[in-house]
Scaffold this active site. Structure first.
Site, PDB file in Angstrom:
ATOM      1  N   ILE A  14      36.777   4.736  18.020  1.00 18.10           N
ATOM      2  CA  ILE A  14      36.911   5.182  16.888  1.00 18.10           C
ATOM      3  C   ILE A  14      37.082   6.330  16.985  1.00 18.10           C
ATOM      4  CG2 ILE A  14      35.580   5.632  14.998  1.00 18.10           C
ATOM      5  CD1 ILE A  14      33.744   2.931  15.917  1.00 18.10           C
ATOM      6  N   ASN A  34      33.369  12.915  28.259  1.00 15.25           N
ATOM      7  CA  ASN A  34      33.180  12.115  29.605  1.00 15.25           C
ATOM      8  C   ASN A  34      33.667  11.636  30.781  1.00 15.25           C
ATOM      9  OD1 ASN A  34      31.561  10.579  29.243  1.00 15.25           O
ATOM     10  ND2 ASN A  34      29.984  11.121  30.448  1.00 15.25           N
ATOM     11  N   ASP A  60      30.648  16.809  29.848  1.00 12.83           N
ATOM     12  CA  ASP A  60      29.520  15.572  29.378  1.00 12.83           C
ATOM     13  C   ASP A  60      28.916  16.347  28.706  1.00 12.83           C
ATOM     14  OD1 ASP A  60      26.977  13.987  29.048  1.00 12.83           O
ATOM     15  OD2 ASP A  60      27.215  13.535  31.396  1.00 12.83           O
ATOM     16  N   SER A 125      25.249   3.576  11.864  1.00  9.60           N
ATOM     17  CA  SER A 125      25.421   1.680  12.288  1.00  9.60           C
ATOM     18  C   SER A 125      24.760   1.315  11.025  1.00  9.60           C
ATOM     19  CB  SER A 125      24.756   1.412  13.990  1.00  9.60           C
ATOM     20  OG  SER A 125      25.193   0.621  13.595  1.00  9.60           O
ATOM     21  N   TYR A 150      19.391   1.154  21.872  1.00  7.26           N
ATOM     22  CA  TYR A 150      20.885   1.194  21.743  1.00  7.26           C
ATOM     23  C   TYR A 150      20.291   1.096  19.412  1.00  7.26           C
ATOM     24  CZ  TYR A 150      24.823   0.974  18.859  1.00  7.26           C
ATOM     25  OH  TYR A 150      26.111   1.692  17.806  1.00  7.26           O
ATOM     26  N   LYS A 154      20.181   5.212  17.510  1.00  8.73           N
ATOM     27  CA  LYS A 154      20.663   5.349  16.536  1.00  8.73           C
ATOM     28  C   LYS A 154      19.787   6.027  15.254  1.00  8.73           C
ATOM     29  CE  LYS A 154      25.092   4.238  17.590  1.00  8.73           C
ATOM     30  NZ  LYS A 154      26.381   5.314  17.553  1.00  8.73           N
ATOM     31  N   ASN A 198      31.449  -8.030  24.323  1.00  5.59           N
ATOM     32  CA  ASN A 198      30.472  -8.202  23.491  1.00  5.59           C
ATOM     33  C   ASN A 198      30.726  -8.562  22.092  1.00  5.59           C
ATOM     34  OD1 ASN A 198      28.040  -7.954  25.772  1.00  5.59           O
ATOM     35  ND2 ASN A 198      28.390  -5.786  25.686  1.00  5.59           N
ATOM     36  N   GLY A 297      18.688 -12.192  18.916  1.00  6.59           N
ATOM     37  CA  GLY A 297      19.255 -10.783  18.478  1.00  6.59           C
ATOM     38  C   GLY A 297      19.865 -10.475  17.153  1.00  6.59           C
TER      39      GLY A 297
END
Ligand code: UDP
Length: 341
Positions: A14, A34, A60, A125, A150, A154, A198, A297
């Site tokens: 993105i 990084n 980083d 997200s 994860y 967010k 994924n 999930g």
């Protein structure tokens, strides 16, 4: 005088598309990455599209002194923060790695932005909505407890931004992306999943090119019209343009609230089967797929009400799903041609 935007994670999927749109809209862009989850392919693609090399800094964002130095050495009007780990399954297996990386890096960005008066755009997200009670979701729809570290990062980063804006007089925007797919029309930048993808669309394109034998469709017994899950697939170039609108709103002092949240989606639900069939039709090929068990999930359905973004940012999605799927296929073929060189 050109405004400068720092894009953390700007060498990624993105971030690279956002860099192109920002530069084409007249911004100076500094890319900082990084390179932990990508190679130089997208940066080289960005340079080829733009015909010049935006400043690239390998760093980083967990390195606080490095972030401070970057902000001290450059006058940065806005920062867009993408630099984060993003694999849901990996985050379940390695929560500490995810919390350390995704939270520390954003805290460093916030600290430096506070000191220098920089506007902050956070890449959030639709995962924050979890399994929504009602679709489409608006920005007012409740956030559900995260089902992965994860997703939790967010939500936490949204909260960090909200609280810093409230306490320090900063300005910030969180954009909640639905399912970003596709690639730049030049086919010079796109998604580069490491290992087995994924996400649905990279899996589709890799199956079509022969890298994967067969696409598994995870579940056809959901309570939806064709039994497969419904999502809001947003073209990555459309998504990138939303960032330009949001950055302009911040740097031109047009925000109505110091902290704003926008859904960035099409408002159009698409089932997994519909997407697969659209891919086959627009690209004139047959995809090898089978129905597999549900993936743990997965939510049944989530799509955006994007009307706030249209009203306040003057943004809406414009590319059709067919155009987007054609661009994803062109990108996969570009990668295959490069690999064969
Ligand atoms: N999906 C699928 N096969 C795959 C990958 C994904 O059927 O190999 C389905 C998944 O179950 C979901 C949709 O495609 O319904 C979008 O999944 P993706 O991982 O791309 O995004 P998510 O919505 O989970 O963030």
């Amino acid at each position: 005088m050109k405004k400068t935007v720092l894009v953390s994670g700007g060498a990624g999927f993105i971030g690279s598309h956002v860099t192109v749109e920002l530069v084409q809209a007249g911004y100076d862009v500094i890319i900082a990455d990084n390179m932990s989850n990508c190679d130089t392919t997208n940066y080289e693609g960005v340079c080829a599209i733009l015909g010049y090399k935006p400043l690239f800094i390998k760093m980083d964002f967990c390195d606080a002194p490095a972030v401070e130095k970057l902000f001290a050495e450059h006058k940065i009007d806005a920062v867009i923060h993408f630099a984060a780990f993003k694999a849901v399954g990996e985050s379940v297996a390695e929560p500490l790695m995810y919390y350390k990386n995704n939270l520390d890096s954003f805290l460093n960005v916030l600290e430096a932005s506070r000191k220098s008066g920089t506007n902050v755009l956070f890449s959030s997200s639709a995962t924050v909505y979890g399994e929504p009670d009602r679709t489409p979701v608006t920005e007012q729809s409740p956030r559900k407890s995260a089902t992965s570290p994860y997703g939790n990062t967010k939500q936490m980063c949204e909260d960090f931004l909200r609280d810093c804006v409230a306490a320090y007089g900063m300005h910030g925007i969180a954009l909640r992306y639905f399912n970003p797919i596709g690639a730049h029309p030049s086919a010079l930048i796109g998604e580069l999943p490491r290992g087995v993808p994924n996400n649905l669309v990279p899996f589709i394109t890799q199956t079509a090119i022969g890298k994967r034998a067969c696409l598994s469709i995870f579940g056809d017994d959901y309570p939806t019209p064709d039994g497969t899950c419904l999502r809001d697939y947003i073209d990555v170039v459309d998504l990138a343009k939303a960032h330009v609108c949001a950055v302009s709103r911040m740097v031109e002092g047009r925000m109505e609230e110091p902290y704003e949240i926008y859904n960035i989606g099409t408002g159009r639900p698409e089932s997994v089967l519909e997407l697969v069939q659209a891919f086959e039709k627009v690209n004139g090929l047959k995809l090898n797929y089978r129905i597999a068990p549900r993936r743990p999930g997965d939510v049944t359905e989530v799509w955006a009400d994007p009307s706030l973004a249209q009203e306040k940012l003057g943004w809406k999605a414009t590319r059709t799903v067919e155009e987007t799927l054609a661009s994803a296929w062109a990108w996969e073929k570009h990668l295959a041609a490069k690999a064969a060189e």
